[in-house]
Design an enzyme around this catalytic site. Structure first.
Site, PDB file in Angstrom:
ATOM      1  N   LYS A 192      44.546  44.466  46.928  1.00 21.20           N
ATOM      2  CA  LYS A 192      45.874  44.613  46.319  1.00 21.20           C
ATOM      3  C   LYS A 192      46.786  45.504  47.155  1.00 21.20           C
ATOM      4  O   LYS A 192      48.001  45.309  47.183  1.00 21.20           O
ATOM      5  CB  LYS A 192      45.750  45.159  44.889  1.00 21.20           C
ATOM      6  CG  LYS A 192      45.280  44.115  43.892  1.00 21.20           C
ATOM      7  CD  LYS A 192      45.580  44.545  42.469  1.00 21.20           C
ATOM      8  CE  LYS A 192      45.242  43.409  41.502  1.00 21.20           C
ATOM      9  NZ  LYS A 192      45.548  43.772  40.106  1.00 21.20           N
ATOM     10  N   LYS A 223      38.790  30.361  45.324  1.00 19.42           N
ATOM     11  CA  LYS A 223      38.914  30.292  43.870  1.00 19.42           C
ATOM     12  C   LYS A 223      40.331  29.903  43.445  1.00 19.42           C
ATOM     13  O   LYS A 223      41.304  30.299  44.079  1.00 19.42           O
ATOM     14  CB  LYS A 223      38.560  31.686  43.303  1.00 19.42           C
ATOM     15  CG  LYS A 223      38.212  31.705  41.837  1.00 19.42           C
ATOM     16  CD  LYS A 223      37.759  33.111  41.460  1.00 19.42           C
ATOM     17  CE  LYS A 223      37.580  33.256  39.960  1.00 19.42           C
ATOM     18  NZ  LYS A 223      37.235  34.619  39.570  1.00 19.42           N
ATOM     19  N   LYS A 235      46.358  31.835  40.039  1.00 19.36           N
ATOM     20  CA  LYS A 235      47.766  31.674  39.657  1.00 19.36           C
ATOM     21  C   LYS A 235      48.702  32.294  40.682  1.00 19.36           C
ATOM     22  O   LYS A 235      49.890  31.984  40.705  1.00 19.36           O
ATOM     23  CB  LYS A 235      47.992  32.301  38.285  1.00 19.36           C
ATOM     24  CG  LYS A 235      47.747  33.802  38.240  1.00 19.36           C
ATOM     25  CD  LYS A 235      47.748  34.331  36.826  1.00 19.36           C
ATOM     26  CE  LYS A 235      47.329  35.796  36.794  1.00 19.36           C
ATOM     27  NZ  LYS A 235      47.100  36.278  35.434  1.00 19.36           N
TER      28      LYS A 235
END
Length: 339
Positions: A122, A204, A207
């Protein structure tokens, strides 16, 4: 869930799980986690939360964030989370989470937090906002779990590191003060599809993917779902068979299996001699039918804000009482003066 029901279920093992309300909930979230949340309600004392406190480690636009919270809450009810069987609350409505998180920050080592893979990922994605919350949020995650003396936490591969840290924090605290927190174990559901990207099937489904054709949202319209499956990446073999080097077809077979209950062997037999076009259409149609009742229930719930409020307030009140007992125990052991 009434408080009496909550108490009567205490003999069942406690499962805690939370999901961030940051917009789109994908088919991957639904098949990989949410369908299991629904099944777990039958055998466990389930405590579920919308982790809105976790969501603000990334800047949120206030009106959109508020709408996302309502939408996520309504959607999870539509998926089958039953507030008569489980607790399902909004994390920020239960003040004990933030309180215990601060305490656990003081029992978590800097080195442990700096090794967290998600912090590194992140930080790379949001290099203009590497804030202290992003660094310390595993302590909040530990507080979420430990407040309810959870026996089990459903974990995917990307959450194992956080659960291990939670266990370390609990053991460290217990080692100093005695038996305060239950040390939770990971729970790997018996079934649960790992849904991959429709455009890059080696990674994976997410969104946050910039390519909207790579994921199916639970609230996508049927025609959009069909279009996305028809565009799904496959291979040149044109044979519906599970195998090495066939990531795209393996992924579609996994999705089809998850929504129809058919085995891979049955799927291979069903599409023997048929091309990928037929198979993609069948997968798309099966997903549309799986999501149709969810979408219908969602459209009812999202219009009824009073009902949503009744559900999340009731759960939050019970969660506050249960979690306050754990917080008081921890606070007393440390030596704070109780109010």
């Amino acid at each position: 869930m009434s408080e009496q029901t909550a108490q009567s279920q205490e003999r069942k093992k406690v499962i805690f799980s939370a999901i961030q309300p940051t917009g789109t909930i994908t088919l991957g979230n639904y098949l990989g986690a949410l369908k299991n949340w629904i099944k777990l309600q039958e055998d466990f004392n389930c405590i579920y939360a919308l982790a809105d406190l976790h969501a603000i480690t990334v800047r949120q636009e206030p009106a959109k964030f508020r709408a996302n919270i309502y939408e996520a809450y309504a959607l999870l009810l539509a998926c089958g989370v039953d507030v008569e069987k489980s607790l399902f609350f909004i994390q920020s409505h239960v003040s004990t989470h933030a309180q215990l998180a601060w305490i656990l920050n003081c029992y978590t080592q800097f080195g442990e937090l700096s090794r967290m893979t998600q912090f590194k990922d992140k930080s790379a994605k949001h290099s203009d906002n590497i804030n202290a919350g992003l660094f310390t949020y595993p302590a909040l995650m530990a507080a979420d779990i430990l407040l309810y003396q959870a026996d089990l936490v459903p974990v995917g591969a990307d959450q194992k590191q956080h659960l291990e840290l939670t266990r370390n924090i609990a053991e460290r605290f217990n080692g100093i003060y005695g038996n305060v927190f239950k040390v939770p174990d990971g729970y790997i559901p018996k079934t649960g599809a790992r849904v991959m990207s429709l455009q890059e099937p080696a990674k994976k489904m997410s969104k946050s993917d910039e390519n909207i054709n790579s994921y199916v949202a639970v609230l996508d319209k049927p025609e959009v779902i069909m279009k996305k499956f028809k565009r799904a990446v496959t291979d040149s073999e044109a044979c519906v068979k599970y195998g090495e080097g066939k990531d795209g077809i393996n992924n579609l077979m996994g999705i089809y299996s998850a929504v129809t209950g058919k085995t891979y062997e049955e799927i291979e037999k069903e599409f023997e001699g048929k091309g990928y076009g037929d198979f993609k259409t069948a997968v798309g149609e099966a997903v549309v039918e799986e999501l149709r009742p969810v979408q219908e229930r969602f459209s009812q719930f999202i219009k009824d804000k009073a009902y949503l409020k009744e559900c999340y307030e009731k759960s939050a009140q019970i969660a506050e009482k249960i979690s306050q007992r754990t917080l008081d125990k921890a606070v007393k052991k440390i030596g704070f003066v109780l109010k």
